[in-house]
Design a protein around this motif. Structure first.
Motif, mmCIF file in Angstrom:
data_model
loop_
_atom_site.group_PDB
_atom_site.id
_atom_site.type_symbol
_atom_site.label_atom_id
_atom_site.label_comp_id
_atom_site.label_asym_id
_atom_site.label_seq_id
_atom_site.Cartn_x
_atom_site.Cartn_y
_atom_site.Cartn_z
ATOM 1 N N LEU A 159 -4.921 -0.632 7.259
ATOM 2 C CA LEU A 159 -5.233 0.375 8.280
ATOM 3 C C LEU A 159 -6.501 1.143 7.940
ATOM 4 O O LEU A 159 -7.310 1.469 8.828
ATOM 5 N N ILE A 160 -6.700 1.420 6.653
ATOM 6 C CA ILE A 160 -7.911 2.139 6.242
ATOM 7 C C ILE A 160 -9.116 1.198 6.260
ATOM 8 O O ILE A 160 -10.198 1.569 6.714
ATOM 9 N N GLY A 161 -8.938 -0.037 5.808
ATOM 10 C CA GLY A 161 -10.033 -1.000 5.797
ATOM 11 C C GLY A 161 -10.513 -1.377 7.181
ATOM 12 O O GLY A 161 -11.697 -1.677 7.383
ATOM 13 N N LEU A 162 -9.600 -1.367 8.155
ATOM 14 C CA LEU A 162 -9.961 -1.670 9.540
ATOM 15 C C LEU A 162 -10.444 -0.430 10.284
ATOM 16 O O LEU A 162 -10.717 -0.495 11.487
ATOM 17 N N HIS A 163 -10.507 0.697 9.579
ATOM 18 C CA HIS A 163 -10.972 1.982 10.135
ATOM 19 C C HIS A 163 -10.075 2.484 11.263
ATOM 20 O O HIS A 163 -10.533 3.192 12.166
ATOM 21 N N VAL A 164 -8.795 2.093 11.207
ATOM 22 C CA VAL A 164 -7.819 2.641 12.142
ATOM 23 C C VAL A 164 -7.509 4.082 11.761
ATOM 24 O O VAL A 164 -7.332 4.946 12.617
ATOM 25 N N VAL A 165 -7.458 4.329 10.448
ATOM 26 C CA VAL A 165 -7.232 5.677 9.923
ATOM 27 C C VAL A 165 -8.514 6.131 9.240
ATOM 28 O O VAL A 165 -8.970 5.503 8.283
ATOM 29 N N THR A 166 -9.100 7.223 9.758
ATOM 30 C CA THR A 166 -10.389 7.664 9.229
ATOM 31 C C THR A 166 -10.484 9.171 9.021
ATOM 32 O O THR A 166 -11.472 9.647 8.456
ATOM 33 N N THR A 167 -9.487 9.926 9.439
ATOM 34 C CA THR A 167 -9.562 11.378 9.351
ATOM 35 C C THR A 167 -8.522 11.915 8.373
ATOM 36 O O THR A 167 -7.585 11.212 7.987
ATOM 37 N N SER A 168 -8.686 13.182 8.003
ATOM 38 C CA SER A 168 -7.731 13.812 7.094
ATOM 39 C C SER A 168 -6.330 13.848 7.694
ATOM 40 O O SER A 168 -5.344 13.629 6.991
ATOM 41 N N VAL A 169 -6.253 14.106 8.999
ATOM 42 C CA VAL A 169 -4.951 14.113 9.674
ATOM 43 C C VAL A 169 -4.329 12.720 9.619
ATOM 44 O O VAL A 169 -3.133 12.557 9.341
ATOM 45 N N GLY A 170 -5.161 11.719 9.871
ATOM 46 C CA GLY A 170 -4.670 10.343 9.822
ATOM 47 C C GLY A 170 -4.189 9.960 8.441
ATOM 48 O O GLY A 170 -3.149 9.312 8.284
ATOM 49 N N TYR A 171 -4.934 10.360 7.403
ATOM 50 C CA TYR A 171 -4.525 10.066 6.028
ATOM 51 C C TYR A 171 -3.201 10.750 5.694
ATOM 52 O O TYR A 171 -2.356 10.184 5.007
ATOM 53 N N THR A 172 -3.040 11.976 6.187
ATOM 54 C CA THR A 172 -1.803 12.713 5.935
ATOM 55 C C THR A 172 -0.609 12.024 6.572
ATOM 56 O O THR A 172 0.448 11.860 5.952
ATOM 57 N N ILE A 173 -0.786 11.593 7.823
ATOM 58 C CA ILE A 173 0.296 10.885 8.526
ATOM 59 C C ILE A 173 0.619 9.579 7.817
ATOM 60 O O ILE A 173 1.787 9.225 7.630
ATOM 61 N N LEU A 174 -0.421 8.864 7.407
ATOM 62 C CA LEU A 174 -0.215 7.600 6.697
ATOM 63 C C LEU A 174 0.484 7.833 5.361
ATOM 64 O O LEU A 174 1.374 7.074 4.965
ATOM 65 N N PHE A 175 0.093 8.887 4.663
ATOM 66 C CA PHE A 175 0.709 9.252 3.384
ATOM 67 C C PHE A 175 2.209 9.466 3.549
ATOM 68 O O PHE A 175 3.022 8.917 2.796
ATOM 69 N N ILE A 176 2.589 10.236 4.552
ATOM 70 C CA ILE A 176 4.005 10.523 4.804
ATOM 71 C C ILE A 176 4.742 9.258 5.247
ATOM 72 O O ILE A 176 5.877 9.004 4.836
ATOM 73 N N THR A 177 4.083 8.440 6.068
ATOM 74 C CA THR A 177 4.705 7.220 6.578
ATOM 75 C C THR A 177 5.031 6.244 5.455
ATOM 76 O O THR A 177 6.117 5.657 5.420
ATOM 77 N N VAL A 178 4.091 6.062 4.521
ATOM 78 C CA VAL A 178 4.328 5.145 3.401
ATOM 79 C C VAL A 178 5.491 5.639 2.541
ATOM 80 O O VAL A 178 6.327 4.851 2.089
ATOM 81 N N ILE A 179 5.565 6.958 2.336
ATOM 82 C CA ILE A 179 6.683 7.527 1.569
ATOM 83 C C ILE A 179 8.008 7.217 2.264
ATOM 84 O O ILE A 179 8.981 6.781 1.633
ATOM 85 N N ILE A 180 8.058 7.437 3.565
ATOM 86 C CA ILE A 180 9.290 7.191 4.322
ATOM 87 C C ILE A 180 9.679 5.718 4.258
ATOM 88 O O ILE A 180 10.851 5.376 4.040
ATOM 89 N N LEU A 181 8.697 4.826 4.433
ATOM 90 C CA LEU A 181 8.992 3.396 4.385
ATOM 91 C C LEU A 181 9.478 2.973 3.001
ATOM 92 O O LEU A 181 10.376 2.140 2.876
ATOM 93 N N ARG A 182 8.885 3.559 1.967
ATOM 94 C CA ARG A 182 9.322 3.259 0.597
ATOM 95 C C ARG A 182 10.770 3.697 0.395
ATOM 96 O O ARG A 182 11.584 2.968 -0.184
ATOM 97 N N MET A 183 11.110 4.891 0.882
ATOM 98 C CA MET A 183 12.474 5.398 0.735
ATOM 99 C C MET A 183 13.463 4.568 1.554
ATOM 100 O O MET A 183 14.579 4.289 1.110
ATOM 101 N N LEU A 184 13.056 4.155 2.745
ATOM 102 C CA LEU A 184 13.920 3.309 3.569
ATOM 103 C C LEU A 184 14.152 1.953 2.904
ATOM 104 O O LEU A 184 15.240 1.382 2.991
ATOM 105 N N SER A 185 13.114 1.448 2.233
ATOM 106 C CA SER A 185 13.243 0.175 1.525
ATOM 107 C C SER A 185 14.325 0.251 0.461
ATOM 108 O O SER A 185 15.098 -0.695 0.259
ATOM 109 N N VAL A 186 14.367 1.389 -0.239
ATOM 110 C CA VAL A 186 15.371 1.585 -1.288
ATOM 111 C C VAL A 186 16.763 1.762 -0.662
ATOM 112 O O VAL A 186 17.737 1.140 -1.098
ATOM 113 N N HIS A 187 16.826 2.595 0.373
ATOM 114 C CA HIS A 187 18.123 2.913 0.979
ATOM 115 C C HIS A 187 18.781 1.683 1.596
ATOM 116 O O HIS A 187 19.983 1.449 1.421
#
Length: 205
Positions: A159-187
């Protein structure tokens, strides 16, 4: 955003390395070494692959101090910390994974590397420290046998390499999303397909 992600990832992974070291009954020096390797190993591997001098790590003096302080607290208060780690350890690991994956992808993108390099940088920055930690602790690297969390680092890199996420807000949302997906993977125990191949080689020969 860069500095925030770096600090978050460093603290989370330094704690992760320190806890594993104490679980393996390492001494104080072992705790420091394993914690530092976990916190900075992924960045070192990334730097090697995308052409940044490994010596750039030594310019992060403040982060080394932060990591050492965190590990010292962990060593001095192991019982209290272990109770918290059992409850929040996977969350800390997910925070470090997400923070470093995004940081690695941003780094590679700003250097003008192609999409493939950005994805690899995200994956190795996010998982490299944990991989080295597990090897030094005599454990099988977690991401090679369980869960699919390395996939989420690659998605973040794409997403970052394709420039889909380019702003601080976008990075923040992506940061939270990856955390949630990681936790869901464990659960939900999400795993990639795997196949066991038994060797027919006769060891008695």
């Amino acid at each position: 955003m860069w500095e925030v992600l770096t600090i978050i990832g460093t603290i989370a992974f330094a704690l992760s390395g320190a806890i594993v070291a104490m679980e393996e009954k390492y001494d104080l020096m072992g705790v420091y070494i394993l914690g530092l390797v976990t916190a900075f190993g992924g960045g070192a591997v990334r730097n090697l692959l995308i052409g940044v001098p490994v010596s750039a790590l030594w310019e992060q003096g403040a982060l080394f101090i932060v990591a050492i302080v965190v590990m010292t607290i962990a060593f001095l208060c192991p019982t209290l910390l272990l109770q918290k780690w059992i409850k929040f350890g996977i969350l800390f690991d997910a925070i470090g994974l997400s923070a470093f994956a995004i940081q690695g992808a941003i780094y590679a993108t700003e250097m003008g590397h192609p999409l493939s390099a950005v994805i690899v940088a995200a994956a190795l920055t996010g998982t490299g420290g944990g991989m080295i930690r597990d090897v030094l602790a005599g454990r099988k690297p977690l991401f090679l046998q369980q869960e699919i969390y390395i996939v989420w680092t690659m998605v973040a890199g794409a997403l970052i390499g394709l420039h889909v996420v380019t702003t601080s807000v976008g990075y923040t949302i992506l940061f939270i999303t990856v955390i949630i997906l990681r936790m869901l993977s464990v659960h939900y125990k999400w795993q990639l397909p795997k196949r066991e191949l038994k060797s027919s080689y006769d060891t008695s020969l």
